[in-house]
Design a protein around this motif. Structure first.
Motif, PDB file in Angstrom:
ATOM      1  N   MET A 184       0.710  -1.682  -0.061  1.00  0.00           N
ATOM      2  CA  MET A 184       0.007   0.008   0.348  1.00  0.00           C
ATOM      3  C   MET A 184       1.041   1.117  -0.238  1.00  0.00           C
ATOM      4  O   MET A 184       0.534   2.086  -0.919  1.00  0.00           O
ATOM      5  CB  MET A 184      -0.688  -0.109   1.024  1.00  0.00           C
ATOM      6  N   SER A 185       2.028   1.156   0.821  1.00  0.00           N
ATOM      7  CA  SER A 185       3.045   2.473   0.818  1.00  0.00           C
ATOM      8  C   SER A 185       4.166   2.771  -0.499  1.00  0.00           C
ATOM      9  O   SER A 185       3.819   3.604  -0.780  1.00  0.00           O
ATOM     10  CB  SER A 185       3.726   2.662   2.576  1.00  0.00           C
ATOM     11  N   LEU A 186       3.966   1.676  -0.774  1.00  0.00           N
ATOM     12  CA  LEU A 186       4.738   1.929  -2.323  1.00  0.00           C
ATOM     13  C   LEU A 186       3.673   2.319  -3.130  1.00  0.00           C
ATOM     14  O   LEU A 186       4.464   3.396  -3.902  1.00  0.00           O
ATOM     15  CB  LEU A 186       4.933   0.157  -2.605  1.00  0.00           C
ATOM     16  N   LEU A 187       2.353   2.117  -4.008  1.00  0.00           N
ATOM     17  CA  LEU A 187       1.765   2.189  -3.895  1.00  0.00           C
ATOM     18  C   LEU A 187       1.225   3.842  -4.164  1.00  0.00           C
ATOM     19  O   LEU A 187       1.025   4.926  -5.151  1.00  0.00           O
ATOM     20  CB  LEU A 187      -0.236   2.062  -4.371  1.00  0.00           C
ATOM     21  N   LEU A 188       1.032   4.325  -2.940  1.00  0.00           N
ATOM     22  CA  LEU A 188       0.836   5.803  -1.960  1.00  0.00           C
ATOM     23  C   LEU A 188       2.090   6.842  -2.608  1.00  0.00           C
ATOM     24  O   LEU A 188       2.355   7.544  -3.315  1.00  0.00           O
ATOM     25  CB  LEU A 188       0.564   5.734  -0.550  1.00  0.00           C
ATOM     26  N   MET A 189       3.834   5.441  -2.959  1.00  0.00           N
ATOM     27  CA  MET A 189       4.763   6.569  -2.858  1.00  0.00           C
ATOM     28  C   MET A 189       4.724   6.708  -4.514  1.00  0.00           C
ATOM     29  O   MET A 189       5.342   7.854  -4.990  1.00  0.00           O
ATOM     30  CB  MET A 189       6.207   6.159  -2.490  1.00  0.00           C
ATOM     31  N   VAL A 190       4.675   5.514  -5.799  1.00  0.00           N
ATOM     32  CA  VAL A 190       4.161   5.661  -7.299  1.00  0.00           C
ATOM     33  C   VAL A 190       3.602   6.897  -7.810  1.00  0.00           C
ATOM     34  O   VAL A 190       4.111   7.920  -8.112  1.00  0.00           O
ATOM     35  CB  VAL A 190       4.198   4.723  -7.303  1.00  0.00           C
ATOM     36  N   LEU A 191       2.342   6.845  -6.972  1.00  0.00           N
ATOM     37  CA  LEU A 191       1.252   8.504  -7.086  1.00  0.00           C
ATOM     38  C   LEU A 191       1.455   9.110  -6.934  1.00  0.00           C
ATOM     39  O   LEU A 191       2.094  10.548  -7.395  1.00  0.00           O
ATOM     40  CB  LEU A 191      -0.076   7.644  -6.334  1.00  0.00           C
ATOM     41  N   ALA A 192       2.832   9.761  -5.499  1.00  0.00           N
ATOM     42  CA  ALA A 192       2.926  11.275  -5.112  1.00  0.00           C
ATOM     43  C   ALA A 192       4.278  11.129  -6.398  1.00  0.00           C
ATOM     44  O   ALA A 192       4.463  12.561  -6.437  1.00  0.00           O
ATOM     45  CB  ALA A 192       3.363  10.536  -3.491  1.00  0.00           C
ATOM     46  N   LEU A 193       5.097   9.981  -6.764  1.00  0.00           N
ATOM     47  CA  LEU A 193       6.234  10.482  -7.478  1.00  0.00           C
ATOM     48  C   LEU A 193       5.943  10.757  -8.953  1.00  0.00           C
ATOM     49  O   LEU A 193       6.307  12.071  -9.876  1.00  0.00           O
ATOM     50  CB  LEU A 193       7.060   9.474  -7.685  1.00  0.00           C
ATOM     51  N   LEU A 194       4.384  10.347  -9.091  1.00  0.00           N
ATOM     52  CA  LEU A 194       4.117  10.634 -10.772  1.00  0.00           C
ATOM     53  C   LEU A 194       3.469  12.203 -10.814  1.00  0.00           C
ATOM     54  O   LEU A 194       2.768  12.768 -11.318  1.00  0.00           O
ATOM     55  CB  LEU A 194       3.016   9.707 -11.371  1.00  0.00           C
ATOM     56  N   GLY A 195       2.720  12.629  -9.635  1.00  0.00           N
ATOM     57  CA  GLY A 195       2.250  13.224  -8.702  1.00  0.00           C
ATOM     58  C   GLY A 195       3.252  15.013  -8.902  1.00  0.00           C
ATOM     59  O   GLY A 195       3.243  15.346 -10.216  1.00  0.00           O
ATOM     60  N   ALA A 196       4.417  14.215  -8.613  1.00  0.00           N
ATOM     61  CA  ALA A 196       5.992  15.198  -8.715  1.00  0.00           C
ATOM     62  C   ALA A 196       6.194  15.655 -10.068  1.00  0.00           C
ATOM     63  O   ALA A 196       5.979  16.702 -10.629  1.00  0.00           O
ATOM     64  CB  ALA A 196       6.465  14.746  -7.877  1.00  0.00           C
ATOM     65  N   LEU A 197       5.628  14.768 -10.658  1.00  0.00           N
ATOM     66  CA  LEU A 197       6.368  14.688 -12.221  1.00  0.00           C
ATOM     67  C   LEU A 197       5.440  15.762 -13.261  1.00  0.00           C
ATOM     68  O   LEU A 197       5.327  16.300 -14.022  1.00  0.00           O
ATOM     69  CB  LEU A 197       6.924  13.039 -12.774  1.00  0.00           C
ATOM     70  N   ALA A 198       4.213  15.100 -13.171  1.00  0.00           N
ATOM     71  CA  ALA A 198       3.209  16.243 -13.551  1.00  0.00           C
ATOM     72  C   ALA A 198       2.918  17.706 -13.371  1.00  0.00           C
ATOM     73  O   ALA A 198       2.938  18.586 -13.995  1.00  0.00           O
ATOM     74  CB  ALA A 198       1.757  15.397 -13.130  1.00  0.00           C
TER      75      ALA A 198
END
Length: 123
Positions: free
Chosen positions: A1-15
């Protein structure tokens, strides 16, 4: 679950960064009154990877001379000679001080320049 949140945060930062870059490019184009892709000196559209005036940024190769050495940016010949002399005597700390005092470089830049002289990449 936390890995998924980290990936989503990274994608958001890139966007956010990508969107900010596009907004900045659009603002700069409006300020400069430029439309379309960068133009070459002859007025033709520049090829891929080329940049127009005022575009681009830092490049490690800016001061390269092509033969593996770098041009000496603002380092007078007498200073280079004195630095070489001090390095030959094993007085590297004093060589950095001379480089800093005679060129106005900061400590880190002077140290890097003296190292480049020592390795034969400067001057």
């Amino acid at each position: 679950m936390s890995l998924l949140l980290m990936v989503l945060a990274l994608l958001g930062a890139l966007a956010v960064l990508g969107g900010g870059g596009m907004v900045l490019d659009r603002l700069l184009r409006e300020v400069e009154g430029r439309r379309g892709p960068p133009q070459a000196a002859d007025g033709e559209p520049a090829g891929p990877g080329s940049v127009g005036p005022g575009e681009g940024g830092y490049s490690v190769l800016e001061e390269s001379t092509g033969d593996g050495t770098r041009a000496s940016p603002g380092v007078p010949a007498p200073t280079l000679a004195r630095v070489r002399e001090l390095l030959a005597l094993g007085r590297g700390v004093e060589a950095v001080r001379v480089m800093r005092d005679e060129t106005g470089m900061d400590q880190d830049s002077a140290r890097d320049a003296v190292e480049d002289v020592w390795r034969g990449r400067l001057g």
